[in-house]
Design a protein around this motif. Sequence first.
Motif, mmCIF file in Angstrom:
data_model
loop_
_atom_site.group_PDB
_atom_site.id
_atom_site.type_symbol
_atom_site.label_atom_id
_atom_site.label_comp_id
_atom_site.label_asym_id
_atom_site.label_seq_id
_atom_site.Cartn_x
_atom_site.Cartn_y
_atom_site.Cartn_z
ATOM 1 N N GLU A 81 -26.574 144.365 -19.302
ATOM 2 C CA GLU A 81 -27.826 144.043 -18.616
ATOM 3 C C GLU A 81 -28.583 142.947 -19.365
ATOM 4 O O GLU A 81 -29.175 142.054 -18.755
ATOM 5 C CB GLU A 81 -28.683 145.300 -18.474
ATOM 6 N N GLN A 84 -26.809 139.621 -18.721
ATOM 7 C CA GLN A 84 -27.102 139.105 -17.385
ATOM 8 C C GLN A 84 -28.509 138.507 -17.338
ATOM 9 O O GLN A 84 -28.719 137.438 -16.750
ATOM 10 C CB GLN A 84 -26.978 140.217 -16.351
ATOM 11 N N PRO A 90 -22.292 136.251 -17.153
ATOM 12 C CA PRO A 90 -22.784 137.084 -16.043
ATOM 13 C C PRO A 90 -21.658 137.842 -15.350
ATOM 14 O O PRO A 90 -20.576 137.310 -15.118
ATOM 15 C CB PRO A 90 -23.443 136.074 -15.105
ATOM 16 N N VAL A 93 -21.024 141.571 -10.454
ATOM 17 C CA VAL A 93 -21.933 142.449 -9.710
ATOM 18 C C VAL A 93 -23.177 142.648 -10.561
ATOM 19 O O VAL A 93 -23.197 142.297 -11.742
ATOM 20 C CB VAL A 93 -21.281 143.821 -9.398
ATOM 21 N N ASP A 94 -24.209 143.197 -9.975
ATOM 22 C CA ASP A 94 -25.423 143.508 -10.722
ATOM 23 C C ASP A 94 -25.061 144.391 -11.913
ATOM 24 O O ASP A 94 -24.427 145.440 -11.760
ATOM 25 C CB ASP A 94 -26.410 144.236 -9.801
ATOM 26 N N ALA A 95 -25.457 143.966 -13.121
ATOM 27 C CA ALA A 95 -25.093 144.704 -14.333
ATOM 28 C C ALA A 95 -25.606 146.136 -14.312
ATOM 29 O O ALA A 95 -25.029 147.022 -14.954
ATOM 30 C CB ALA A 95 -25.606 143.969 -15.564
ATOM 31 N N ALA A 96 -26.692 146.395 -13.580
ATOM 32 C CA ALA A 96 -27.230 147.751 -13.495
ATOM 33 C C ALA A 96 -26.272 148.690 -12.760
ATOM 34 O O ALA A 96 -26.395 149.914 -12.872
ATOM 35 C CB ALA A 96 -28.584 147.734 -12.789
#
Length: 237
Positions: A81, A84, A90, A93-96
């Motif tokens: 996170e 990112q 990066p 996908v969304d790191a979360a």
Amino acid sequence: MSPLDRLTELCPPPAARRQPVDWARVESALGTPLPGDYKQLTATYDPGCFAGYLWVYDPRHTSVHVNLVGSASDRIRQQMESDQARGIYPAPVDAALLLPCGATDNGEHLFWATAPQGRPDAWTIVVNEARGPRWFHFPGSLTEFLVAVLGGETAVPQFPADLLKGGTGFEPSDPDQWYPPMPTVTPPLDSAAIRAWGRANGFTVPLRGRIPSAVWRAWEKATGDEALPDGGPGRPC
């Protein structure tokens, strides 16, 4: 033939010594249900290593480095996170949404891409590069990923080109590195109450997903309540 049947053909599991997993406890600690194929995988294989290189995280292992809910998993997610947010390496996908589920001897990490949320059997696999910007996305389950890689059908750019040269066997960890069986099921914690406590005490707490370990530690200290025994599997910090 199912993916698990194919995997056991490629990597025969050792003589049965398998211990049950308290999935209610593990999923409560993670704040999410887990894929059915992963549960079947852990019911078939003891904690250990595939092809002398690939480790699947297991809630029964004493090492935080390969325990599904160990503190190392928290640190990996926080690092992803942070990377990112700073534009470093990066993720696709969304790191979360990244939940660590494995690692390699070279330092790469395997993640579940936990979308769509609430549908773990639809999760896919992503792999990062240990010391570089590359990511690899596999559009299938963890078991399907293992079959594709160990069966030679999929080449992950980050993995050694000669990965399969030494064979595709499975080597279990020393049983002394496993946790003892947990015969009782711990009722799920009231995560909503813990989130509310955290926000009321100045912490930033997401509305869903995993509760940050700092919030767990502060809550346990303030309430005198241990969410899970010290050092035990499923401890969320």
